[in-house]
Enzyme design. Structure first.
Site, PDB file in Angstrom:
ATOM      1  N   PRO A   2      74.941 -61.052  33.843  1.00 51.51           N
ATOM      2  CA  PRO A   2      73.388 -61.372  32.817  1.00 51.51           C
ATOM      3  C   PRO A   2      72.427 -61.450  32.692  1.00 51.51           C
ATOM      4  CG  PRO A   2      75.600 -62.322  33.961  1.00 51.51           C
ATOM      5  CD  PRO A   2      75.053 -60.769  34.587  1.00 51.51           C
ATOM      6  N   GLU A   3      71.910 -61.452  31.842  1.00 50.36           N
ATOM      7  CA  GLU A   3      69.979 -61.599  32.029  1.00 50.36           C
ATOM      8  C   GLU A   3      69.810 -63.067  31.669  1.00 50.36           C
ATOM      9  OE1 GLU A   3      68.333 -58.345  30.068  1.00 50.36           O
ATOM     10  OE2 GLU A   3      70.654 -57.297  30.541  1.00 50.36           O
ATOM     11  N   LYS A  58      66.867 -65.348  36.860  1.00 52.39           N
ATOM     12  CA  LYS A  58      68.693 -65.039  36.374  1.00 52.39           C
ATOM     13  C   LYS A  58      68.753 -65.365  37.521  1.00 52.39           C
ATOM     14  CE  LYS A  58      67.884 -60.270  35.318  1.00 52.39           C
ATOM     15  NZ  LYS A  58      67.625 -58.894  35.572  1.00 52.39           N
ATOM     16  N   ARG A 262      69.540 -45.881  33.719  1.00 53.71           N
ATOM     17  CA  ARG A 262      70.161 -46.627  32.881  1.00 53.71           C
ATOM     18  C   ARG A 262      69.873 -45.686  32.318  1.00 53.71           C
ATOM     19  NH1 ARG A 262      69.740 -52.245  34.853  1.00 53.71           N
ATOM     20  NH2 ARG A 262      68.612 -52.588  37.176  1.00 53.71           N
TER      21      ARG A 262
END
Length: 273
Positions: A2-3, A58, A262
């Site tokens: 979750p950002e 976050k 990534r």
């Protein structure tokens, strides 16, 4: 993971559900998630009333007045509220029994989430140690310090933004979207960007993260808000997860590369190095 938009959406949902609720008891099935004193976590929380739900980057903050819990969802963390019996689930790890008979449950498939119980006076020092940058709003995310930091860094722009030091809240999804919107290649060294490109990155960071909040976050894999609802930001993503699809701006094919371990999505025509 979750950002910022997803965490803000969770915060808003929890605020609706939990404000004014008092913790009667709690159970922790995975003690390693508690990063401060485990005994204090068990003994100090019963009797505490949730006065506010806040967020920093976050991180979710359960505010009890004098005490706070700082909760980081990491990869797969989520909160669920059950009004009666809690079903069996091997991924349910923390249980907060509330004064209205409901139970707040923390679910985490990966068990990477963390909880810190602190005196509220320790909050500023906590985030200072994390070297967390400003919130991505026009009021707090000032361009001049951002430009100065970019000019003094030879790191690739994407990994630099992901560090959270320059601005809080960007993760893999939104940084790809920001750099596509700014027409900046993710591998470009920060100090090689033109000032115009730096300004575009700054402005698009604010715009896209605020759009993500407005759309309730992105439901890509398992994300749901605290009310059990999907976000809709995934319908507005331009490049993330679009490998092999035409760029919305120039119709070139979106490609996916590896950068700093990534997956990174970009348009090779619009985002030249």
């Amino acid at each position: 993971m979750p950002e910022l938009p997803e965490v803000e959406t969770v915060r808003r949902g929890l605020e609706k559900l939990l404000l004014g609720r008092t913790i009667l008891s709690l159970e922790v099935k995975v003690p390693k998630m508690i990063k401060t004193s485990y005994d204090s976590f068990l003994h100090d929380l019963p009797g505490q009333t949730i006065q506010a739900m806040r967020r920093r980057g976050k991180y979710l903050i359960f505010d009890f007045g004098q005490l706070i819990i700082i909760s980081h969802l990491r990869m797969e963390g989520k909160y669920l509220l059950f009004t009666d019996q809690v079903p069996d689930n091997k991924h349910f790890h923390l249980f907060f029994k509330l004064d209205d008979g409901s139970t707040l449950v923390y679910q985490d498939v990966r068990k990477f989430g963390t909880f810190d119980l602190l005196d509220r006076k320790q909050e500023e020092a906590y985030f200072t140690r994390k070297k967390l940058g400003p919130e991505p709003t026009k009021k707090t995310f000032k361009y001049v310090p951002f430009e100065r930091a970019l000019m003094h860094s030879g790191k690739s722009i994407k990994p630099l933004l992901l560090e959270q030091k320059l601005v809080a809240g960007l993760g893999n999804i939104y940084v790809d979207e920001v750099l596509w919107a700014a027409k900046v290649h993710p591998e470009t060294p920060a100090n090689k960007l033109s000032k115009a490109a730096m300004k575009r990155v700054h402005d698009q960071t604010i715009a896209i993260l605020q759009l993500g909040i407005a759309k309730g976050g992105s439901t890509i894999r398992t994300y749901r808000n605290a009310l059990g609802e999907d976000g809709t930001m995934q319908n507005y993503l331009q490049v993330y997860g679009k490998t092999g699809q035409p760029c919305p701006r120039c119709a070139s094919m979106i490609v996916k590369i590896k950068l700093g371990g990534r997956g990174t999505h970009l348009c090779p025509h619009c985002q030249k190095r």
